[in-house]
Every structure is written in C-alpha cells, then in structure tokens.
Design an enzyme around this catalytic site. Structure first.
Site, short mmCIF file in Angstrom:
data_model
loop_
_atom_site.label_atom_id
_atom_site.label_comp_id
_atom_site.label_asym_id
_atom_site.label_seq_id
_atom_site.Cartn_x
_atom_site.Cartn_y
_atom_site.Cartn_z
N SER A 125 0.84 -1.20 0.00
CA SER A 125 0.00 0.00 0.00
C SER A 125 0.87 1.25 0.00
O SER A 125 1.97 1.25 0.59
CB SER A 125 -0.87 -0.02 1.26
OG SER A 125 -1.51 1.21 1.44
N TYR A 150 -2.79 -0.98 10.65
CA TYR A 150 -2.94 -1.65 9.35
C TYR A 150 -1.73 -1.34 8.47
O TYR A 150 -1.07 -2.24 7.93
CB TYR A 150 -4.24 -1.18 8.66
CG TYR A 150 -4.22 -1.49 7.19
CD1 TYR A 150 -4.42 -2.79 6.73
CD2 TYR A 150 -3.96 -0.48 6.25
CE1 TYR A 150 -4.36 -3.08 5.37
CE2 TYR A 150 -3.90 -0.76 4.90
CZ TYR A 150 -4.10 -2.06 4.46
OH TYR A 150 -4.03 -2.34 3.13
N LYS A 154 1.66 -3.63 6.77
CA LYS A 154 2.14 -3.67 5.38
C LYS A 154 3.64 -3.38 5.33
O LYS A 154 4.39 -4.02 4.59
CB LYS A 154 1.37 -2.66 4.52
CG LYS A 154 -0.08 -3.00 4.31
CD LYS A 154 -0.25 -4.24 3.44
CE LYS A 154 -1.69 -4.69 3.34
NZ LYS A 154 -1.87 -5.98 2.70
P1 NAD Z 1 -10.90 -7.64 0.75
O1 NAD Z 1 -11.19 -7.63 2.20
O2 NAD Z 1 -12.04 -7.51 -0.19
O3 NAD Z 1 -10.08 -8.97 0.37
C1 NAD Z 1 -9.25 -9.63 1.29
C2 NAD Z 1 -9.69 -11.10 1.31
O4 NAD Z 1 -8.87 -11.83 2.22
C3 NAD Z 1 -11.15 -11.29 1.77
O5 NAD Z 1 -11.82 -12.07 0.81
C4 NAD Z 1 -11.01 -12.01 3.11
O6 NAD Z 1 -12.10 -12.89 3.34
C5 NAD Z 1 -9.70 -12.72 2.96
N1 NAD Z 1 -8.98 -13.00 4.21
C6 NAD Z 1 -8.76 -12.17 5.26
N2 NAD Z 1 -8.02 -12.78 6.19
C7 NAD Z 1 -7.74 -14.04 5.73
C8 NAD Z 1 -7.01 -15.14 6.23
N3 NAD Z 1 -6.41 -15.08 7.43
N4 NAD Z 1 -6.94 -16.26 5.48
C9 NAD Z 1 -7.58 -16.33 4.28
N5 NAD Z 1 -8.28 -15.32 3.76
C10 NAD Z 1 -8.35 -14.19 4.48
O7 NAD Z 1 -9.81 -6.50 0.47
P2 NAD Z 1 -9.27 -5.90 -0.90
O8 NAD Z 1 -9.67 -4.48 -0.97
O9 NAD Z 1 -9.58 -6.80 -2.01
O10 NAD Z 1 -7.72 -5.91 -0.57
C11 NAD Z 1 -6.88 -6.97 -0.95
C12 NAD Z 1 -5.49 -6.72 -0.43
O11 NAD Z 1 -5.01 -5.47 -0.93
C13 NAD Z 1 -5.39 -6.63 1.09
O12 NAD Z 1 -4.17 -7.21 1.50
C14 NAD Z 1 -5.36 -5.14 1.34
O13 NAD Z 1 -4.72 -4.82 2.54
C15 NAD Z 1 -4.57 -4.66 0.14
N6 NAD Z 1 -4.82 -3.25 -0.19
C16 NAD Z 1 -6.10 -2.83 -0.39
C17 NAD Z 1 -6.36 -1.49 -0.67
C18 NAD Z 1 -7.76 -0.98 -0.83
O14 NAD Z 1 -7.98 0.21 -0.70
N7 NAD Z 1 -8.74 -1.83 -1.12
C19 NAD Z 1 -5.28 -0.60 -0.78
C20 NAD Z 1 -3.98 -1.07 -0.59
C21 NAD Z 1 -3.76 -2.40 -0.29
C1 WQD Z 2 -9.95 9.04 0.44
C2 WQD Z 2 -10.25 10.52 0.69
C3 WQD Z 2 -10.72 11.01 3.00
C4 WQD Z 2 -14.47 8.76 3.26
C5 WQD Z 2 -7.18 4.20 2.73
C6 WQD Z 2 -6.09 3.55 3.55
C7 WQD Z 2 -4.99 3.08 2.65
C8 WQD Z 2 -5.54 2.18 1.55
C9 WQD Z 2 -6.66 2.83 0.82
C10 WQD Z 2 -5.86 -0.05 2.04
C11 WQD Z 2 -9.60 11.07 1.96
C12 WQD Z 2 -11.93 11.26 2.14
C13 WQD Z 2 -13.28 9.33 2.82
C14 WQD Z 2 -15.58 9.61 3.55
C15 WQD Z 2 -14.25 11.50 2.92
N1 WQD Z 2 -6.10 1.04 2.16
N2 WQD Z 2 -13.19 10.67 2.65
N3 WQD Z 2 -15.42 10.94 3.35
O1 WQD Z 2 -7.60 7.18 3.41
O2 WQD Z 2 -6.63 7.59 1.09
O3 WQD Z 2 -6.63 5.32 2.06
O4 WQD Z 2 -7.66 3.28 1.75
O5 WQD Z 2 -5.86 -1.10 2.13
O6 WQD Z 2 -4.06 2.39 3.43
O7 WQD Z 2 -5.58 4.48 4.48
O8 WQD Z 2 -8.77 6.29 1.33
O9 WQD Z 2 -11.10 6.18 0.55
O10 WQD Z 2 -10.65 6.29 3.03
O11 WQD Z 2 -10.23 8.31 1.63
O12 WQD Z 2 -14.17 12.73 2.75
O13 WQD Z 2 -16.65 9.15 3.96
O14 WQD Z 2 -11.66 10.65 0.90
O15 WQD Z 2 -10.61 11.97 4.02
O16 WQD Z 2 -9.25 12.40 1.70
P1 WQD Z 2 -7.37 6.72 2.05
P2 WQD Z 2 -10.26 6.70 1.67
#
Ligand code: NAD
Ligand code: WQD
Length: 338
Positions: A125, A150, A154
C-alpha cells in the site's frame, strides 16, 4: 500459462484479478476464509469468464492446510491478497491485524518454502511511504512509520519479504504499492462490497447514491489543495488487477524483491470525485463538510513511471470510467452480494 494460488481471491481486488488471470489462460486456485467476502464473487467470475477455478475455504494461518493445498495443486506462483484492511479497526484490535497480516504472511511464506514455490506478488500500500514525502511518491523515497496499525503491518511484511530474498536467492517477490483502488468490472457483476459502514470514499459515495446512506461527509475542507479537500490517486480495479499479471510475468524470470507503485499518477480531490460522479452518472450526492479525519494526509499520488517502464503495465481507465463502473456495480447490486 501458470498455476496461480490467489490468497484472498474472493475479495474485491482478488476477484477482479482472478477474472483477468482466467481470461489470460492461467489456472487459478483461490484460498480465502470468507471473513470479508462471499463465494458468490467467484461464482460470478466463473460465469463471466466461462472458465472454472478451484476454491478452497481456508486460512493462510493454517500451515497444515497450506501444505495440503500445495501437495494437491502444482503451484507456480502466489498472489497474496489475504488480510485485514480496515484502518480504524486496526487501532481497536491490533493483535488481529498482526496475526492475520504479519503472522499469516509468514505462515504462507513458510508453506511456500516447504513446497518449493518462490514466486510471490504481495498487496502492499502507498501508506508505507513516510508522510513527509511530497507527491508524486516514487519508490526511491523513504518509507516511514504508518500512522495506523494496518499500514504498519504492510511495512513490516514488506521488510520481512525483502529480508527473505536477501537470505535465499530462490525467492522472487513483487511488492505492489496500491494507491486508491476503485471501480468495478464493466459487467457490474463483481465489485466492492464492504461490510457495515464503508470506511473508504468510493463505496460511501455509491451507497449514498443508491439510498443506503443519507449523505456524504467530506472529511476536511481546509487542506492546502486545489479546493481544500483531500487529494488521492484513484486507480481502476481492473487496471490494478492487470498490474498483478504484469508483475507475475516480471517475477517468473527474476530474482530478489522489488516495489512498484500502482496508481494513475493523477491527484483528484474529494470534491472532484463527488462532482464528477454526479455529472457522469446523473445522480445527486448530498454532502456536508466535516472536520478532518485523524491520520489523513492532504495529498497522496503516485509517480508510476517505474511500473510502466519495468512491468509493461499501463493504466487504461480514467476517473469517469472509475465512477461510472462503481455506480454500475452498486446500482445492479444495491446490497452487494447479499
Ligand atoms: P478484501 O477484504 O475484499 O479482500 C481480502 C480477502 O482476504 C477477503 O476475501 C477475506 O475474506 C480474505 N482474508 C482475510 N483474512 C484471511 C485469512 N487469514 N486467510 C484467508 N483469507 C483471508 O480487500 P481488498 O480491498 O480486495 O484488498 C486486498 C489486499 O489489498 C489486502 O491485503 C489489502 O490490505 C490490500 N490493499 C487494499 C487497498 C484498498 O484500498 N482496497 C489498498 C492497498 C492495499
Ligand atoms: C480518500 C479521501 C478522505 C471517506 C485508505 C487507507 C490506505 C488504503 C486505501 C488499504 C480522503 C476522504 C473518505 C468519507 C471522505 N487502504 N473521505 N469521506 O484514506 O486515502 O486510504 O484506503 O488497504 O491504506 O488508508 O482512502 O477512501 O478512506 O479516503 O471525505 O466518507 O476521501 O478523508 O481524503 P485513504 P479513503
């Protein structure tokens, strides 16, 4: 074509990646404990692609289960999405985050080593970057101490994986630093389905649009940005999914550990998201200006040139596609997969 294990493959980004893997002709095994997802997403992936994948309901912390999986399936590489991702929750229950994310990743790497599988693509991330860095953020910039548990998991996992590649040259690991994934597959059949009140902006906006929430609270309108609201780099989930295929190709013929930013390189404000959503989709988003959210930075967007140059990856979708596709998914599935 390769046999790919996708941990967390039933989730938001994982399901989109499984779809692209199947379309590219790979064999896919998904391991997911369904703690934050529904197996329905994988049914829909199979219906959309007309191809089947192998789903195992299980946990990455279960070493014996992983051993069995690797014995039953000849896996070439692993894409590792599984983990917990709610920033606020990670402050309330840090041990769960340490266990699922850090211990879970160690358990997975141990099982991979036992099975002789050394290719890994990891979901990192942009939150690992030091907050003092000025966007656009590039991969040479220092990582910092993330403001929440969180993000801390990472950073730790990145560091553990890097040390692994230094100790044993059989490993080849990609760290993909995602910016803000949004959007959904064009079909509207798969998409983001958060449980409870969404933490992230896009699902909140679409839930307001569909009438599940009254209004959007915009967290902070006094930042030093174009209009005072927070600026982020939103990336279409299909572009993000394809970055995993590119990273996989890169890792099949490489050694060591390398990080790539996955973003478009465009900084977009919260108000721009709201206004563009209204224009593109013809739906009004009632909103209020609210105080800043703890832990937020004013601006974060990517320098994505390393991924473009080294992975042969190129984002295809702009903000309007992201907002139209997010809405198409939510409109067709007002209550997600339920
Ligand atoms: P998500 O929650 O939709 O997907 C994660 C999946 O992992 C889920 O299906 C959950 O059931 C499964 N899971 C959780 N713990 C587990 C375990 N111990 N064993 C097996 N399965 C398990 O999330 P996502 O948005 O698809 O994110 C996927 C990955 O990307 C995550 O590692 C997340 O941290 C990372 N990530 C997401 C974002 C974002 O904004 N969505 C941003 C940066 C990084
Ligand atoms: C985006 C912008 C908020 C909700 C987070 C995690 C990051 C990654 C992605 C991963 C910001 C604003 C949000 C709302 C708002 N996660 N906002 N009203 O914070 O950039 O990143 O998600 O796994 O690690 O920190 O994403 O979508 O929460 O926010 O105004 O109801 O929207 O303040 O400026 P963020 P976000």
């Amino acid at each position: 074509m390769a046999n790919i294990l996708v941990t967390g493959g039933a989730g938001y980004i994982g399901s989109h990646t499984c779809l692209e893997l199947l379309n590219a002709g790979h064999q896919v095994v998904v391991l997911d404990n369904l703690s934050n997802s529904s197996a329905e997403s994988l049914q829909r992936v199979q219906a959309l692609t007309q191809k089947s994948l192998h789903f195992i309901e299980g946990d990455i912390r279960d070493g014996a289960g992983l051993d069995q999986l690797f014995q039953q399936h000849k896996i070439d590489a692993v894409i590792h999405f599984a983990g917990l991702k709610a920033v606020g929750e990670s402050q309330q229950i840090p041990l769960a985050y340490f266990e699922h994310n850090i211990a879970g990743s160690i358990s997975l790497a141990q099982a991979m080593q036992r099975a002789g599988v050394f290719k890994l693509v990891f979901s990192s991330s942009a939150t690992v970057y030091d907050e003092a860095n000025i966007s656009p953020l590039n991969e040479e910039m220092p990582t910092g101490m993330p403001s929440n548990n969180y993000g801390y998991t990472k950073l730790i996992i990145e560091q553990l994986l890097e040390k692994l590649t230094i100790a044993d040259e059989r490993w080849s690991i990609a760290l993909l630093r995602y910016f803000n994934p949004v959007g959904a597959h064009k079909s509207g059949q798969i998409g983001e389905d958060p449980q409870g009140i969404p933490n992230n902006l896009m699902p909140y906006v679409t839930q307001v649009a569909v009438g599940r929430r009254e209004k959007l609270s915009i967290f902070g309108s006094d930042y030093d940005t174009v209009d005072g609201t927070g600026v982020r780099d939103y990336i279409h989930v299909v572009d993000l999914a394809n970055a995993h295929l590119c990273a996989l190709n890169n890792r099949l013929n490489a050694q060591g550990c390398r990080a790539w930013n996955i973003g478009t390189g465009n900084g977009i404000s919260v108000l721009q998201v709201k206004n563009t959503f209204e224009q593109v989709n013809g739906v009004e988003i009632p909103f209020e200006l609210a105080p800043r959210r703890a832990g937020d930075v004013a601006t974060s967007f990517a320098d994505n040139r390393r991924a473009i140059a080294e992975l042969g990856w190129q984002p295809q979708y702009g903000l309007e596609d992201m907002l139209a596709d997010s809405w198409n998914w939510q409109k067709q599935n007002p209550n997600g997969y339920r």
